[in-house]
Scaffold this motif. Structure first.
Motif, PDB file in Angstrom:
ATOM      1  N   GLY A  62      32.609  74.076 109.189  1.00  0.00           N
ATOM      2  CA  GLY A  62      33.434  74.353 110.325  1.00  0.00           C
ATOM      3  C   GLY A  62      34.252  73.113 110.561  1.00  0.00           C
ATOM      4  N   HIS A  63      34.455  72.128 109.759  1.00  0.00           N
ATOM      5  CA  HIS A  63      35.135  71.088 110.004  1.00  0.00           C
ATOM      6  C   HIS A  63      36.133  70.590 108.923  1.00  0.00           C
ATOM      7  N   LEU A  64      37.182  69.777 109.376  1.00  0.00           N
ATOM      8  CA  LEU A  64      38.221  69.196 108.317  1.00  0.00           C
ATOM      9  C   LEU A  64      37.797  67.603 108.526  1.00  0.00           C
ATOM     10  N   VAL A  65      37.467  67.066 107.376  1.00  0.00           N
ATOM     11  CA  VAL A  65      37.520  65.394 107.626  1.00  0.00           C
ATOM     12  C   VAL A  65      38.855  65.044 106.765  1.00  0.00           C
ATOM     13  N   GLY A 399      36.529  76.360 116.339  1.00  0.00           N
ATOM     14  CA  GLY A 399      36.509  76.746 117.878  1.00  0.00           C
ATOM     15  C   GLY A 399      37.642  77.434 118.233  1.00  0.00           C
ATOM     16  N   LEU A 400      37.825  77.838 119.409  1.00  0.00           N
ATOM     17  CA  LEU A 400      38.839  78.518 119.861  1.00  0.00           C
ATOM     18  C   LEU A 400      40.190  77.997 119.595  1.00  0.00           C
ATOM     19  N   SER A 404      41.507  80.565 113.908  1.00  0.00           N
ATOM     20  CA  SER A 404      42.205  81.668 113.473  1.00  0.00           C
ATOM     21  C   SER A 404      43.421  81.236 112.606  1.00  0.00           C
ATOM     22  N   ILE A 405      43.449  79.663 112.461  1.00  0.00           N
ATOM     23  CA  ILE A 405      44.418  79.179 111.548  1.00  0.00           C
ATOM     24  C   ILE A 405      43.728  79.037 110.140  1.00  0.00           C
ATOM     25  N   ALA A 406      44.373  79.622 108.964  1.00  0.00           N
ATOM     26  CA  ALA A 406      43.614  79.557 107.732  1.00  0.00           C
ATOM     27  C   ALA A 406      43.665  77.984 107.288  1.00  0.00           C
ATOM     28  N   ALA A 416      46.358  72.861 118.866  1.00  0.00           N
ATOM     29  CA  ALA A 416      45.987  71.917 120.024  1.00  0.00           C
ATOM     30  C   ALA A 416      45.162  70.591 119.274  1.00  0.00           C
ATOM     31  N   ALA A 417      44.906  69.711 120.082  1.00  0.00           N
ATOM     32  CA  ALA A 417      44.151  68.385 119.687  1.00  0.00           C
ATOM     33  C   ALA A 417      42.943  69.141 119.383  1.00  0.00           C
TER      34      ALA A 417
END
Ligand SMILES: [Zn+2]
Length: 462
Positions: A62-65, A399-400, A404-406, A416-417
């Motif tokens: 669930g993360h981007l590094v 998260g929220l 929804s952004i692929a 958002a930040a």
């Protein structure tokens, strides 16, 4: 004799990775292995089985590094003078604030540095810089206070030791009591370099020579500053081509525009980076490209002071190194750098190039590798590659705000930040779930308010 201890490893897996290397290599699901303070390996899928001395394994689902963000222009002391002169252009804003700024002391500067650093670090900044140029007589060890604040928080740091010696009596903008002598400024700058600058690959503290701006410094200070920086082997920094008023000032006083003026004093070169560079014509950009002079692009501050839009797409096309800067928080009250990625992209699309201006990956590059280039540290930070220092951020994108952004990079630049689940500097974690691990945010907020009020009181009584 004890055997040398083996490297301690931390593994991060199951995360999207944007390395920002020369090929913009990305992994939809990958791993990073950190050994002590460096990246040992990075790639798709899971880390190799059977690695020894693994002290920690982080599930990055669930993360981007990305590489940690690098700030290339700031004035920390302004943290306690935010929200003033909110409808002024640069020159009027400076004249309104100089009397307040010239009454700062060591205690105020320490707290302001903590506030500025904390705001950036919890938002993914791993390397910060502070261009400090106000040194009132008897105000204490301001450079030491600033450097100490960065060290305590665990943030990699460049102090640009600034100076001003052209006051009103010499046709400059600052009041006479706010400046140093030319010789005094040069001596103090050299002492600061000798005391604090670390030239090593994994340095946590570096120092640059940084006379403030054409309208607050003498030609001699600019020329001697460039000579000093080169003699000491450190970088040079200043403000340039920020506003039309500055351009007019340079033509009236020096008979040429700011870039020609800087070049005539030796203040262009691959060891120089300059904040703003908004009002640049084609030959100015060519001079920066030819000399490899870097640019600290500060889109929010330029908008706040109605300075204009820097020609970043043209600079990049010409091969000019460009990084991002928060600038002082008296002209960018948010104090955040991650929002500058988006603002750089959006503001440049309002400029001459419209939709072709910058894309999300270019914006991320400005905030990471571009920053490393202008700080002269592209060999050690700014991208995620084996052998480079372990400065990176885990952005939560499930998260929220982002789920929804692929595309992960689009998510953190256009969205958002993104929450910072973890941030590492030199292999050491300094942020967890948007909270600083080595600073007390509530205490800093309380102290900053008290010091802002004390400074306002002293100024009012003067
Ligand atoms: Zn500035």
């Amino acid at each position: 004799m004890a055997a040398p201890s083996a490297a301690q490893r931390v593994i991060i897996e199951n995360c999207a990775i944007a390395t920002v290397d020369a090929n913009d290599t990305e992994y939809a699901s990958g791993h990073i292995v950190v050994a002590d303070n460096k990246i040992e390996s990075i790639g798709a899928g899971k880390a190799t089985e059977g690695l020894e001395n693994v002290v920690r394994r982080i599930d990055g689902t669930g993360h981007l590094v990305t590489p940690g963000l690098i700030n290339t222009h700031h004035h920390f002391y302004q943290w306690i003078t935010r929200g003033l002169a909110t409808d002024h252009n640069l020159f009027n804003w400076l004249v309104a604030l100089y009397p307040t700024w010239s009454r700062i002391d060591e205690s105020m500067v320490r707290v302001a540095a903590q506030g500025s650093l904390a705001m950036m670090a919890r938002g993914g900044v791993t390397t910060a810089m502070d261009h400090h140029y106000v040194f009132p007589k008897g105000s204490g060890d301001l450079s030491g206070a600033i450097i100490g604040a960065a060290r305590d928080m665990g943030v990699r740091f460049t102090l640009a030791r600034g100076s001003m010696d052209r006051s009103e009596k010499d046709g400059g903008l600052p009041p006479d009591f706010a400046v140093e002598t030319t010789e005094g400024a040069l001596i103090a700058t050299e002492e600061t370099v000798n005391k604090h600058h670390d030239a090593s690959f994994d340095a946590m503290t570096q120092v640059a020579v940084a006379p403030c701006s054409p309208f607050s410094i003498s030609t001699e200070l600019l020329r001697e500053g460039a000579a000093l920086g080169r003699r000491l082997g450190v970088r040079m920094h200043t403000h340039g081509s920020e506003t039309v008023e500055e351009e007019k000032f340079c033509h009236e006083l020096f008979g040429m525009g700011p870039t020609d003026y800087f070049e005539s004093t030796g203040f262009l070169g691959e060891d120089v980076w300059m904040a703003h560079c908004v009002h640049m014509n084609d030959s100015d950009i060519e001079a920066f490209a030819r000399t490899k002079t870097g640019v600290a692009h500060c889109p929010s501050s330029n908008a706040r002071l109605a300075a204009g839009i820097a020609r970043v797409p043209d600079m990049l096309k010409a091969g000019v190194p460009v990084g991002l800067g928060v600038d002082g928080t008296a002209s960018n009250e948010s104090g955040e750098l991650h929002t500058e990625l988006r603002n750089a992209l959006l503001i440049n699309r309002l400029g001459a190039h419209r939709e072709a201006a910058l894309d999300a990956r270019q914006a991320l590059r400005l905030g990471t590798f571009g920053g490393a280039q202008v700080l002269g540290r592209a060999d050690s930070i700014g991208s995620l590659e084996p052998g480079k220092l372990a400065d990176f951020v885990l952005w939560k994108i499930d998260g929220l705000g982002h789920s929804s952004i692929a595309d992960p990079v689009t998510a953190i630049v256009f969205g958002a930040a993104a929450p910072v689940t973890a941030s590492f500097v030199n292999g050491k974690q300094i942020v967890e779930n948007n909270r600083l691990l080595f600073a007390d945010e509530e205490a800093i907020a309380r102290d900053a308010r008290a010091e802002a009020q004390r400074l306002a009181r002293i100024t009012a009584q003067a």
